[in-house]
Design an enzyme around this catalytic site. Structure first.
Site, mmCIF file in Angstrom:
data_model
loop_
_atom_site.group_PDB
_atom_site.id
_atom_site.type_symbol
_atom_site.label_atom_id
_atom_site.label_comp_id
_atom_site.label_asym_id
_atom_site.label_seq_id
_atom_site.Cartn_x
_atom_site.Cartn_y
_atom_site.Cartn_z
ATOM 1 N N VAL A 135 6.075 1.740 0.662
ATOM 2 C CA VAL A 135 5.989 1.205 2.028
ATOM 3 C C VAL A 135 5.689 2.315 3.041
ATOM 4 O O VAL A 135 6.135 3.446 2.870
ATOM 5 C CB VAL A 135 7.343 0.538 2.393
ATOM 6 C CG1 VAL A 135 7.376 0.092 3.842
ATOM 7 C CG2 VAL A 135 7.589 -0.645 1.475
ATOM 8 N N GLY B 231 0.555 4.424 3.779
ATOM 9 C CA GLY B 231 -0.903 4.431 3.876
ATOM 10 C C GLY B 231 -1.582 3.710 2.734
ATOM 11 O O GLY B 231 -2.789 3.816 2.558
ATOM 12 N N ALA C 54 -1.142 -6.145 1.689
ATOM 13 C CA ALA C 54 -1.082 -6.703 0.328
ATOM 14 C C ALA C 54 -0.025 -7.804 0.277
ATOM 15 O O ALA C 54 -0.246 -8.882 -0.288
ATOM 16 C CB ALA C 54 -0.760 -5.596 -0.679
ATOM 17 N N ASP D 282 -7.439 -3.043 5.595
ATOM 18 C CA ASP D 282 -6.377 -3.271 4.595
ATOM 19 C C ASP D 282 -6.367 -4.710 4.080
ATOM 20 O O ASP D 282 -6.381 -4.927 2.864
ATOM 21 C CB ASP D 282 -4.999 -2.932 5.175
ATOM 22 C CG ASP D 282 -4.760 -1.442 5.281
ATOM 23 O OD1 ASP D 282 -5.745 -0.688 5.232
ATOM 24 O OD2 ASP D 282 -3.602 -1.038 5.410
HETATM 25 O O1 PMV Z 1 -2.323 4.325 6.758
HETATM 26 P P1 PMV Z 1 -2.847 2.963 6.871
HETATM 27 O O2 PMV Z 1 -2.930 2.236 5.584
HETATM 28 O O3 PMV Z 1 -2.110 2.180 7.922
HETATM 29 O O4 PMV Z 1 -4.387 3.069 7.331
HETATM 30 C C1 PMV Z 1 -4.745 3.397 8.621
HETATM 31 C C2 PMV Z 1 -6.243 3.532 8.720
HETATM 32 C C3 PMV Z 1 -6.699 3.901 10.102
HETATM 33 O O5 PMV Z 1 -8.102 4.110 10.028
HETATM 34 C C4 PMV Z 1 -6.039 5.170 10.591
HETATM 35 C C5 PMV Z 1 -6.400 2.802 11.111
HETATM 36 C C6 PMV Z 1 -7.198 1.530 10.903
HETATM 37 O O6 PMV Z 1 -6.764 0.496 11.471
HETATM 38 O O7 PMV Z 1 -8.236 1.534 10.234
#
Ligand code: PMV
Length: 327
Positions: free
Chosen positions: A108, A111, A117, A158
């Site tokens: 969690v 990243g 998911a 995501d």
């Molecule tokens: O770390 P994560 O899975 O929340 O990914 C963030 C990715 C960013 O490019 C920093 C932000 C986004 O909304 O794309």
């Protein structure tokens, strides 16, 4: 009888942060999954439980009643899932009472897209339970709405990768395009264990960009070129070039101020152990790094990242997006 659905975690191979400003990114779905089980209740209440986050509670008539965990925290953590459930109920036109239980193997706040998911798995499980006809695009849209509750203004990358799986090229203007990546991409994912917030890392980059536009804009263009070159290298199976481009991408992210000591430590360990390339993945400021290694070095790189204190695992690309699990 309940329905179980699952959806994969993701790693951003190239382009995080730059993607927020319209540049392209490459994302892969990896073989760690979040699971959601949906069951009908006798009454009309909605009960949500997350086994990983140790929170649970009822949503009823706009109120939340915690059953497990700190009530305020439980509400914040479960609210995006409530949003996903409600969107499916809207499509179904039915006001069913539901028990939803979430169980995820995805670390969690690291990243790896665990919240997206989970949201995709919840939407699919509730849809299947209520026999709602939903396409993958529908699941994506619902998971995206849930992400907005969680993160404010996410790029949508995501929920897309968790829903569709495989490898995706993503750009805000043009949306998602599947990438045909046939070569094996042996990756080590190392979790620093340092929790961070995507929102604050994105805000940090925005502030830097506002203060130094002439410096940051060329970095944006470089990030775009990296992605375009990487697509060619991935198609050709040229992992050495992919690794080199990962290193350059990381240097840009470092320049934006989103790396930290914990990430640098693991990235250096991976490179010393012979990784072809290594970079932070996702928002940075903690969370995870990834390292690309040739097949014969991947175990060495894994060990090196673990010795350096990372919670590490070998990740494989998966083409399986959101799916209903056999029960
Ligand atoms: O770390 P994560 O899975 O929340 O990914 C963030 C990715 C960013 O490019 C920093 C932000 C986004 O909304 O794309």
């Amino acid at each position: 009888m309940g329905v179980i659905a699952s959806a994969p975690a993701k790693i951003i191979l190239f382009g995080e942060h730059f993607v927020v400003y319209g540049e392209p990114a490459i994302v892969l779905a990896v073989d760690k999954r979040a699971y959601a089980k949906a069951e009908l209740r006798e009454d009309k209440r909605l009960f949500l439980r997350s086994l990983n986050l140790n929170v649970a509670g009822f949503f009823e008539n706009g109120n939340f009643k915690a059953e497990e965990g700190n009530p305020k925290e439980a509400k914040i953590k479960l609210e995006p899932l409530k949003c996903a459930v409600e969107k499916v109920l809207e499509i179904s036109g039915e006001r069913a009472g539901l028990n939803i239980e979430v169980n995820s193997t995805v670390p969690v706040a690291a990243g790896l897209g665990s919240s997206a998911a989970v949201a995709a798995a919840v939407a699919a499980a509730v849809g299947a339970l209520l026999n709602v006809k939903m396409s993958k695009e529908d699941v994506f849209r619902i998971a995206y709405e849930a992400e907005k509750v969680m993160h404010g203004t996410p790029s949508g990358v995501d929920p897309a990768i968790s829903t569709f799986g495989g490898a995706l090229f993503f750009q805000i203007d043009t949306g998602f395009k599947p990438l045909d990546v046939r070569v094996d991409i042996p990756l080590v994912v190392g979790n620093t264990g340092v929790e961070r917030s995507t929102r604050s890392q994105v805000a940090k980059v925005r502030s830097l960009k506002d203060r130094y536009p002439q410096v940051v804009e060329p970095m944006m263009r470089a990030a775009r070129e990296i992605v375009l070159r990487a697509i060619e290298a991935l198609k050709e199976g040229d992992l050495e070039t992919v690794g080199e481009l990962m290193n350059i991408n990381h240097a840009l992210l470092y320049g934006l101020g989103v790396s930290d000591e914990s990430l640098e430590w693991l990235i250096n360990a991976a490179r010393k152990a012979g990784a072809l390339g290594a970079k932070l993945t996702g928002a940075g400021g903690g969370g995870c790094m990834i390292a690309l290694a040739s097949k014969d070095r991947v175990e060495n790189v894994l060990e090196a990242v673990q010795r350096a204190g990372g919670n590490a695992f070998i990740a494989k690309k998966t083409d399986e997006g959101v799916r209903i699990e056999p029960t």
